[in-house]
Design a protein around this motif. Structure first.
Motif, PDB file in Angstrom:
ATOM      1  N   GLY A 215       0.832  -1.198   0.000  1.00 32.99           N
ATOM      2  CA  GLY A 215       0.000   0.000   0.000  1.00 32.99           C
ATOM      3  C   GLY A 215       0.864   1.245   0.000  1.00 32.99           C
ATOM      4  O   GLY A 215       1.927   1.278   0.633  1.00 32.99           O
ATOM      5  N   SER A 216       0.433   2.277  -0.720  1.00 31.38           N
ATOM      6  CA  SER A 216       1.176   3.542  -0.774  1.00 31.38           C
ATOM      7  C   SER A 216       0.219   4.714  -0.653  1.00 31.38           C
ATOM      8  O   SER A 216      -0.930   4.661  -1.119  1.00 31.38           O
ATOM      9  CB  SER A 216       1.954   3.666  -2.088  1.00 31.38           C
ATOM     10  OG  SER A 216       2.981   2.693  -2.171  1.00 31.38           O
ATOM     11  N   LEU A 217       0.729   5.780  -0.023  1.00 33.26           N
ATOM     12  CA  LEU A 217      -0.073   6.970   0.207  1.00 33.26           C
ATOM     13  C   LEU A 217       0.859   8.170   0.325  1.00 33.26           C
ATOM     14  O   LEU A 217       1.929   8.072   0.926  1.00 33.26           O
ATOM     15  CB  LEU A 217      -0.871   6.817   1.496  1.00 33.26           C
ATOM     16  CG  LEU A 217      -1.812   7.958   1.896  1.00 33.26           C
ATOM     17  CD1 LEU A 217      -3.019   7.992   0.958  1.00 33.26           C
ATOM     18  CD2 LEU A 217      -2.279   7.766   3.338  1.00 33.26           C
ATOM     19  N   LEU A 218       0.464   9.293  -0.250  1.00 33.03           N
ATOM     20  CA  LEU A 218       1.225  10.534  -0.111  1.00 33.03           C
ATOM     21  C   LEU A 218       0.725  11.288   1.119  1.00 33.03           C
ATOM     22  O   LEU A 218      -0.449  11.670   1.191  1.00 33.03           O
ATOM     23  CB  LEU A 218       1.070  11.403  -1.357  1.00 33.03           C
ATOM     24  CG  LEU A 218       1.648  12.820  -1.284  1.00 33.03           C
ATOM     25  CD1 LEU A 218       3.149  12.790  -0.969  1.00 33.03           C
ATOM     26  CD2 LEU A 218       1.373  13.581  -2.577  1.00 33.03           C
ATOM     27  N   VAL A 219       1.612  11.467   2.089  1.00 35.56           N
ATOM     28  CA  VAL A 219       1.284  12.251   3.285  1.00 35.56           C
ATOM     29  C   VAL A 219       1.834  13.658   3.065  1.00 35.56           C
ATOM     30  O   VAL A 219       3.052  13.870   3.051  1.00 35.56           O
ATOM     31  CB  VAL A 219       1.887  11.617   4.553  1.00 35.56           C
ATOM     32  CG1 VAL A 219       1.520  12.444   5.782  1.00 35.56           C
ATOM     33  CG2 VAL A 219       1.408  10.182   4.707  1.00 35.56           C
ATOM     34  N   ARG A 220       0.968  14.590   2.874  1.00 37.32           N
ATOM     35  CA  ARG A 220       1.378  15.952   2.527  1.00 37.32           C
ATOM     36  C   ARG A 220       1.805  16.744   3.770  1.00 37.32           C
ATOM     37  O   ARG A 220       1.262  16.571   4.861  1.00 37.32           O
ATOM     38  CB  ARG A 220       0.237  16.684   1.817  1.00 37.32           C
ATOM     39  CG  ARG A 220      -0.177  16.019   0.505  1.00 37.32           C
ATOM     40  CD  ARG A 220      -1.289  16.789  -0.189  1.00 37.32           C
ATOM     41  NE  ARG A 220      -1.743  16.096  -1.395  1.00 37.32           N
ATOM     42  CZ  ARG A 220      -1.172  16.184  -2.587  1.00 37.32           C
ATOM     43  NH1 ARG A 220      -0.107  16.973  -2.733  1.00 37.32           N
ATOM     44  NH2 ARG A 220      -1.644  15.504  -3.615  1.00 37.32           N
ATOM     45  N   GLY A 221       2.803  17.624   3.569  1.00 39.41           N
ATOM     46  CA  GLY A 221       3.181  18.556   4.608  1.00 39.41           C
ATOM     47  C   GLY A 221       4.050  18.003   5.716  1.00 39.41           C
ATOM     48  O   GLY A 221       4.210  18.647   6.754  1.00 39.41           O
ATOM     49  N   VAL A 222       4.622  16.822   5.532  1.00 43.42           N
ATOM     50  CA  VAL A 222       5.532  16.284   6.543  1.00 43.42           C
ATOM     51  C   VAL A 222       6.906  16.080   5.911  1.00 43.42           C
ATOM     52  O   VAL A 222       7.046  16.044   4.685  1.00 43.42           O
ATOM     53  CB  VAL A 222       5.020  14.953   7.139  1.00 43.42           C
ATOM     54  CG1 VAL A 222       3.666  15.142   7.798  1.00 43.42           C
ATOM     55  CG2 VAL A 222       4.961  13.867   6.071  1.00 43.42           C
ATOM     56  N   SER A 223       7.910  15.940   6.768  1.00 44.05           N
ATOM     57  CA  SER A 223       9.288  15.801   6.291  1.00 44.05           C
ATOM     58  C   SER A 223       9.847  14.447   6.689  1.00 44.05           C
ATOM     59  O   SER A 223       9.285  13.739   7.536  1.00 44.05           O
ATOM     60  CB  SER A 223      10.167  16.893   6.898  1.00 44.05           C
ATOM     61  OG  SER A 223      10.254  16.728   8.316  1.00 44.05           O
ATOM     62  N   ILE A 224      10.959  14.087   6.106  1.00 43.14           N
ATOM     63  CA  ILE A 224      11.652  12.857   6.473  1.00 43.14           C
ATOM     64  C   ILE A 224      12.062  12.891   7.945  1.00 43.14           C
ATOM     65  O   ILE A 224      12.025  11.877   8.638  1.00 43.14           O
ATOM     66  CB  ILE A 224      12.880  12.642   5.568  1.00 43.14           C
ATOM     67  CG1 ILE A 224      12.432  12.095   4.208  1.00 43.14           C
ATOM     68  CG2 ILE A 224      13.857  11.657   6.197  1.00 43.14           C
ATOM     69  CD1 ILE A 224      11.879  10.684   4.234  1.00 43.14           C
ATOM     70  N   ALA A 225      12.434  14.069   8.455  1.00 44.82           N
ATOM     71  CA  ALA A 225      12.806  14.182   9.868  1.00 44.82           C
ATOM     72  C   ALA A 225      11.633  13.831  10.770  1.00 44.82           C
ATOM     73  O   ALA A 225      11.789  13.137  11.791  1.00 44.82           O
ATOM     74  CB  ALA A 225      13.297  15.595  10.171  1.00 44.82           C
ATOM     75  N   GLN A 226      10.441  14.283  10.416  1.00 41.35           N
ATOM     76  CA  GLN A 226       9.257  13.940  11.202  1.00 41.35           C
ATOM     77  C   GLN A 226       8.946  12.446  11.119  1.00 41.35           C
ATOM     78  O   GLN A 226       8.580  11.816  12.108  1.00 41.35           O
ATOM     79  CB  GLN A 226       8.052  14.750  10.713  1.00 41.35           C
ATOM     80  CG  GLN A 226       8.127  16.233  11.030  1.00 41.35           C
ATOM     81  CD  GLN A 226       6.983  16.990  10.387  1.00 41.35           C
ATOM     82  OE1 GLN A 226       6.943  17.146   9.162  1.00 41.35           O
ATOM     83  NE2 GLN A 226       6.068  17.473  11.216  1.00 41.35           N
ATOM     84  N   ILE A 227       9.093  11.910   9.914  1.00 36.18           N
ATOM     85  CA  ILE A 227       8.885  10.470   9.731  1.00 36.18           C
ATOM     86  C   ILE A 227       9.852   9.684  10.605  1.00 36.18           C
ATOM     87  O   ILE A 227       9.467   8.721  11.295  1.00 36.18           O
ATOM     88  CB  ILE A 227       9.070  10.083   8.250  1.00 36.18           C
ATOM     89  CG1 ILE A 227       7.938  10.646   7.394  1.00 36.18           C
ATOM     90  CG2 ILE A 227       9.185   8.571   8.104  1.00 36.18           C
ATOM     91  CD1 ILE A 227       6.616   9.955   7.545  1.00 36.18           C
ATOM     92  N   THR A 228      11.110  10.062  10.596  1.00 39.11           N
ATOM     93  CA  THR A 228      12.129   9.355  11.368  1.00 39.11           C
ATOM     94  C   THR A 228      11.817   9.388  12.857  1.00 39.11           C
ATOM     95  O   THR A 228      11.957   8.377  13.557  1.00 39.11           O
ATOM     96  CB  THR A 228      13.514   9.962  11.099  1.00 39.11           C
ATOM     97  OG1 THR A 228      13.804   9.886   9.701  1.00 39.11           O
ATOM     98  CG2 THR A 228      14.593   9.226  11.873  1.00 39.11           C
ATOM     99  N   HIS A 229      11.376  10.523  13.359  1.00 35.64           N
ATOM    100  CA  HIS A 229      11.024  10.617  14.776  1.00 35.64           C
ATOM    101  C   HIS A 229       9.862   9.687  15.111  1.00 35.64           C
ATOM    102  O   HIS A 229       9.867   8.989  16.135  1.00 35.64           O
ATOM    103  CB  HIS A 229      10.653  12.059  15.143  1.00 35.64           C
ATOM    104  CG  HIS A 229      10.397  12.248  16.611  1.00 35.64           C
ATOM    105  ND1 HIS A 229       9.170  12.007  17.183  1.00 35.64           N
ATOM    106  CD2 HIS A 229      11.227  12.626  17.623  1.00 35.64           C
ATOM    107  CE1 HIS A 229       9.240  12.241  18.484  1.00 35.64           C
ATOM    108  NE2 HIS A 229      10.481  12.626  18.772  1.00 35.64           N
ATOM    109  N   ARG A 230       8.873   9.643  14.246  1.00 36.21           N
ATOM    110  CA  ARG A 230       7.714   8.783  14.496  1.00 36.21           C
ATOM    111  C   ARG A 230       8.103   7.308  14.431  1.00 36.21           C
ATOM    112  O   ARG A 230       7.579   6.490  15.191  1.00 36.21           O
ATOM    113  CB  ARG A 230       6.614   9.102  13.486  1.00 36.21           C
ATOM    114  CG  ARG A 230       5.295   8.401  13.761  1.00 36.21           C
ATOM    115  CD  ARG A 230       4.169   9.057  13.003  1.00 36.21           C
ATOM    116  NE  ARG A 230       2.912   8.367  13.205  1.00 36.21           N
ATOM    117  CZ  ARG A 230       1.723   8.844  12.871  1.00 36.21           C
ATOM    118  NH1 ARG A 230       1.644  10.043  12.306  1.00 36.21           N
ATOM    119  NH2 ARG A 230       0.622   8.160  13.078  1.00 36.21           N
ATOM    120  N   LEU A 231       9.011   6.977  13.516  1.00 40.88           N
ATOM    121  CA  LEU A 231       9.478   5.593  13.439  1.00 40.88           C
ATOM    122  C   LEU A 231      10.178   5.167  14.722  1.00 40.88           C
ATOM    123  O   LEU A 231       9.987   4.049  15.216  1.00 40.88           O
ATOM    124  CB  LEU A 231      10.448   5.437  12.260  1.00 40.88           C
ATOM    125  CG  LEU A 231       9.859   5.240  10.863  1.00 40.88           C
ATOM    126  CD1 LEU A 231      10.981   5.265   9.840  1.00 40.88           C
ATOM    127  CD2 LEU A 231       9.085   3.940  10.783  1.00 40.88           C
TER     128      LEU A 231
END
Length: 388
Positions: A215-231
Motif C-alpha cells: 500500500g502507498s499513500l502521499l502524506v502531505r506537509g511532513v518531512s523525512i525528519a518527522q517520519i524518522t522521529h515517528r518511526l
C-alpha cells in the motif's frame, strides 16, 4: 433431538428439492442456459430451506440469532458449497445427461454436507467465518517444516529483490503491474491510496497460505525528519484501530523491539500478542526504510477477560503464523510517500473452499493494509511528549 432434526431436515430437503426442480424446469422451459437456470434454482431452494430450517428443524436455536445472520451463513456456507458443487456437477455433466438429471445428482451430492453445515455452523453462535476458517489437520499442528522453510525462502528472496530494485532506482511505490511507478504516483498525487497484491515470480510457499500486499499513500506537509522521529518513537503517536496496545523496548537509533497486541476482524475476531524486531535504515537524504519482523506470535483466547489465555502457535487456529513488513518512506516536493509492503503466512485454505474463502481472505488483507498505511495521515502531534 438429533434424530428428529435429521428427519425434519430430510423433509425440508425434499421440499427444497421440489422447489429447485420446479424452478429449474420452468427456467429451462423459457430458454435459460442450463448453468444459469441451475444457479437461480439453487438460490430458490436455499431460501426455502432456510425458512423451514429456522421455523422447524432448528427452531430451538434460531430464536437467539437474527434472520439476516443465519440467512447470510446459509448463503456463504451451505449455499456457497451447494453453488460450487451444484454448478460444477452440472457443468461437468452438461451434454452427457439431461439437464434435470444433472441437477438431481448435484442435489444428492450436497445433502449430507448441507446438514452438517446447518447443524454445526449456520445455527450456532460460533460466528460467521467458521466455514472458511475451519481448522484443518495441518493447522492443528501448527505450520509444517516445509511451510516454514518456504516462508524463509520467500522472505529472503523478497529482501534481495527490493534491494536490487533500490540499486536500480526503481521507485519505492512501484508495483508488479506498474514497474516504474508512474500510474501509482499519479494516483497518489490525486490523494488516492493505492493497494495492490504482489508476488515474487518463481518463488512458491508450500503447505500454507501466503498473503503479499503493498500500500502507498502521499502524506502531505511532513518531512523525512518527522517520519524518522515517528518511526523511532511509535509509542508517542496514535496507532491504527487494530493495534490494541503497544510497548517499545531496547530503543536505539537503528531500531527497537516492539510489542503489539493486534486484532483482526471481519467474519470472526482474532486477537494476537506479537513481538517484533524493528530496524531502520537511512538510505539517502530523501529516503528512510524500516523493516519489522515478527519473532513471536501468540493467539489470545478471551482477550480482556479474567479467562484470558495465550495459545501456543501449535494450538492456535492458524490464522497468523508469520508476518513481516517493509516500510519505505520517500520525500517528494509535497511531502512523503509512505509505502508498506507486507507478507503474512497462515494455514492453507481447506480443500474445496477456495471459491468461498479467497474473497474473504483478500478483503481482510486489503483492509489491514489500508488501515496501516492510512494511520500515517493523522496524529502528527505526539501524544506522550517528545518533538515531532
Amino acid at each position: 433431538m438429533t434424530r428428529q432434526r435429521m428427519s425434519r431436515f430430510v423433509v425440508i430437503g425434499a421440499v427444497g428439492f421440489t422447489v429447485q426442480m420446479a424452478v429449474g424446469a420452468a427456467l429451462l422451459a423459457v430458454g435459460l442456459p442450463p448453468v444459469l437456470a441451475t444457479l437461480l434454482a439453487i438460490e430458490a431452494a436455499i431460501v426455502s430451506n432456510h425458512v423451514w430450517h429456522r421455523r422447524w428443524a432448528w427452531r430451538d436455536r434460531a430464536h437467539a440469532q437474527a434472520w439476516p445472520a443465519t440467512l447470510l451463513r446459509a448463503h456463504v456456507g451451505a449455499g456457497g458449497t451447494s453453488l460450487v458443487v451444484g454448478v460444477g456437477t452440472v457443468a461437468a455433466l452438461s451434454g452427457q445427461v439431461p439437464a434435470l438429471l444433472a441437477q438431481g445428482i448435484a442435489v444428492a451430492l450436497c445433502a449430507a454436507a448441507n446438514y452438517w453445515l446447518a447443524d454445526r455452523w449456520v445455527f450456532t453462535t460460533a460466528g460467521l467465518g467458521l466455514l472458511v476458517l475451519l481448522p484443518t489437520p495441518v493447522s492443528a499442528a501448527g505450520p509444517s517444516p516445509e511451510a516454514l522453510r518456504s516462508w524463509d525462502r520467500y522472505a529472503v528472496a523478497l529482501e534481495r529483490a527490493r534491494s536490487s530494485e533500490s540499486t536500480q532506482q526503481v521507485p519505492a511505490w512501484a508495483t508488479d503491474d506498474d514497474a516504474r511507478g508512474g500510474r501509482v504516483l499519479a494516483a497518489l498525487n490525486k490523494g488516492e491510496l493505492d493497494v495492490s497484491r504482489r508476488a515474487l515470480s518463481g518463488v512458491e510457499v508450500q503447505d500454507a497460505t501466503l498473503e503479499h500486499w503493498q500500500g502507498s499513500l502521499l502524506v502531505r506537509g511532513v518531512s523525512i525528519a518527522q517520519i524518522t522521529h515517528r518511526l523511532r518513537h511509535p509509542d508517542q503517536y496514535p496507532q491504527p484501530r487494530d493495534v490494541l496496545s503497544l510497548r517499545v523496548a531496547n530503543r536505539q537509533e537503528s531500531g527497537h523491539d516492539l510489542f503489539l497486541r493486534l486484532t483482526r476482524s471481519l467474519l470472526i475476531t482474532a486477537t494476537y500478542d506479537t513481538w517484533h524486531q524493528v530496524r531502520h535504515r537511512v538510505t539517502s537524504a530523501s529516503r528512510v526504510d524500516s523493516t519489522a519482523v515478527a519473532t513471536r506470535i501468540e493467539e489470545i483466547h478471551q482477550p480482556g477477560t479474567p479467562s484470558e489465555t495465550r495459545i501456543r502457535l501449535e494450538d492456535s487456529r492458524g490464522f497468523l503464523w508469520r508476518m513481516q513488513s517493509f516500510w519505505r518512506f520517500t520525500a517528494v516536493p509535497d511531502g512523503v510517500i509512505v509505502t508498506c509492503e507486507s507478507i503474512t503466512l497462515s494455514r492453507p485454505v481447506p480443500l474445496g473452499l477456495g471459491l468461498v474463502s479467497r474473497p474473504i481472505i483478500t478483503r481482510v488483507a486489503r483492509e489491514s493494509m489500508t488501515t496501516a498505511v492510512r494511520a500515517w495521515q493523522a496524529g502528527w502531534t505526539p501524544t506522550r511528549g517528545g518533538q515531532p
